[in-house]
Write an enzyme that holds these catalytic residues in place. Structure first.
Site, short mmCIF file in Angstrom:
data_model
loop_
_atom_site.label_atom_id
_atom_site.label_comp_id
_atom_site.label_asym_id
_atom_site.label_seq_id
_atom_site.Cartn_x
_atom_site.Cartn_y
_atom_site.Cartn_z
N PRO A 1 0.82 -1.21 0.00
CA PRO A 1 0.00 0.00 0.00
C PRO A 1 0.86 1.26 0.00
O PRO A 1 1.87 1.35 0.71
CB PRO A 1 -0.81 -0.12 1.30
CG PRO A 1 -0.84 -1.57 1.60
CD PRO A 1 0.49 -2.09 1.14
N CYS A 2 0.47 2.23 -0.80
CA CYS A 2 1.26 3.46 -0.90
C CYS A 2 1.23 4.27 0.39
O CYS A 2 2.05 5.17 0.58
CB CYS A 2 0.77 4.31 -2.06
SG CYS A 2 -1.01 4.61 -2.03
N ILE A 3 0.30 3.94 1.29
CA ILE A 3 0.21 4.66 2.56
C ILE A 3 1.06 4.01 3.66
O ILE A 3 1.20 4.57 4.75
CB ILE A 3 -1.25 4.72 3.07
CG1 ILE A 3 -1.79 3.30 3.32
CG2 ILE A 3 -2.13 5.50 2.13
CD1 ILE A 3 -3.05 3.26 4.14
#
Length: 467
Positions: A272-274
């Site tokens: 996940p990019c977060i």
């Protein structure tokens, strides 16, 4: 013999019809999946005209049909398993969580709030209305989650969507799009609200981007594809890269912070990019933090030579992550350098300096560098440098409200998570709706149905002001 006779009779009938000048398609309808991008776009345009005539209440019904179909236990498990098997990225149990939250927690038409303005000159209303056909480019890291999330948001807004999935996620994307379209049609929706081409490719993506029938482009992926859609000459929404830093100061609940950081950084193997990508911890608590991280499934590499060996093993010559190792488990990554661990190890940690390659490059792997810092103000400054102006996501563990405020202001992140795993920022254990298209570069931020709509104004002069 009887079968041969029937087939011959069918052939004769079709030949007679063709002779009379009537075109007949013998292609089997495949619920939104087409041989060519042109066909997918044409079908989407026709479907959008039909959807435009549907009421908002009907759109609600269509969105509910997608949710119900995805949330069937067998479907949820199947698409999650298939995504991991085809892409070789992530963990099935985490994909299930992400697919579920995309179906349950993506807003529908309730997101489209009408604004009314009244005064002595009458009444004006401003409403969220569809763009039309949307072209959506989706990543290999979150293939099914993004399809579910964007389909709900875009259809709720009155749009149809042509997807261009990553080729490495082709099979599971086809399966999911057919599944959603079948459920939509059973709910009374027009055919082909969601379409794609059978063979996703760069060429087909270019056709989609350049088609005048596609009114809005949405790219969820790396900087290169976002740059392409922004140069396409039409309205574009870009969800770009992050490199989310974590700051831990001396006021934090260190045991909880350690557990939360391991949970967030190892979630779906860090794709996940977060997700937490590097930690800046104050000197006085860094040993305690590492101790508790190891108790919660982290494996520490203490030798600088070994961490550099791992870095070289997982990176290409240009410093970018090796695509073949993106989203692999900590166990698999450690095996690359001859270290054997059990399945209980979820995350690799190592102490580095702030300029180490693993700090400055977003790797999308469960490898988390930890940088020891003299004080919290320096930690915030170094986190700002590591985040590199993406303004995507940042995380801080602290009980000092002033320092939490300082970091939130300095980094200007679209998502700022305090005292929780990063995934709380997309509605997993935190308040707020879910999205997998976090549009930092173009400013829409946490996208939802209204992000994919245009605002139209309707004015009645000198009437309907009743104040």
């Amino acid at each position: 013999m009887e079968l041969d006779l029937i087939q011959e009779m069918i052939k004769q009938v079709l030949d007679e019809i063709k002779t009379e000048g009537i075109e007949v398609s013998t292609n089997e309808y495949e619920y939104g999946v087409f041989d060519s991008m042109a066909e997918a776009i044409d079908a989407s345009e026709k479907a959008q005209r039909e959807l435009f005539e549907c009421s908002v209440q009907q759109r609600d019904k269509f969105v509910d049909a997608i949710r119900a179909e995805v949330l069937k236990k067998e479907n949820l498990e199947m698409i999650s398993q298939d995504a991991v098997e085809e892409t070789k990225i992530g963990r099935v149990e985490d994909k299930i969580i992400k697919n579920r939250v995309a179906a349950e927690n993506t807003p529908g038409t309730e997101d489209l709030k009408t604004r009314a303005i009244t005064g002595e000159d009458g009444l004006t209303i401003e409403e969220y209305c569809p763009f039309g056909v949307i072209g959506s480019i989706t990543p290999t890291t979150n293939p099914t989650e993004t399809l579910i999330n964007n389909s709900i948001s875009m259809i709720a807004g009155g749009n149809t969507v042509v997807f261009s999935p990553h080729p490495r996620a082709k099979k599971v994307s086809i399966k999911l799009i057919k599944m959603m379209n079948k459920a939509l049609e059973e709910a009374g929706a027009p055919r082909n609200l969601i379409t794609m081409v059978k063979e996703p490719s760069i060429e087909n993506t270019q056709i989609m981007m350049n088609s005048p029938k596609v009114r809005l482009l949405v790219a969820t992926g790396g900087p290169a594809i976002v740059k392409q859609v922004l140069s396409a000459g039409k309205k574009a929404i870009g969800a770009g890269a992050g490199n989310p830093p974590v700051v831990v100061d001396e006021t934090a609940d260190i045991e909880k912070a350690a557990k939360d950081i391991v949970s967030g950084a190892s979630f779906d193997n860090n794709v996940p990019c977060i997700a937490e990508k590097e930690v800046f911890a104050v000197d006085s608590i860094v040993d305690q933090l590492v101790y508790h991280m190891k108790k919660n499934g982290a494996y520490e590499i203490t030798s600088p030579e070994v961490i550099d060996q791992l870095d070289k093993a997982v990176s290409k010559e240009n410093g970018k992550p090796n695509p073949a190792l993106v989203g692999k488990s900590a166990k698999e990554l450690l095996a690359q350098i001859g270290i054997t661990v059990g399945d209980d190890i979820k995350l690799i940690i190592a102490r580095t300096n702030k300029n180490h390659h693993l700090v400055t490059e977003e790797m999308l792997m469960p490898i988390l560098p930890i940088v020891s810092v003299s004080d919290v103000d320096t930690a915030i400054d170094w986190a700002y440098e590591a985040e590199a102006g993406n303004r995507h996501t940042a995380i801080m563990h602290s009980k000092n409200v002033d320092k939490l405020t300082k970091m939130a202001k300095k980094l200007e992140a679209t998502i700022f998570v305090k005292n929780a795993p990063s995934y709380a920022g997309i509605g997993v254990g935190g308040e707020g709706h879910t999205t997998f298209t976090i549009a930092g570069p173009t400013g829409e931020g946490i996208t939802s149905a209204k992000s994919f709509c245009r605002i139209r104004r309707c004015v009645m002069s000198e009437a309907l002001n009743i104040r």
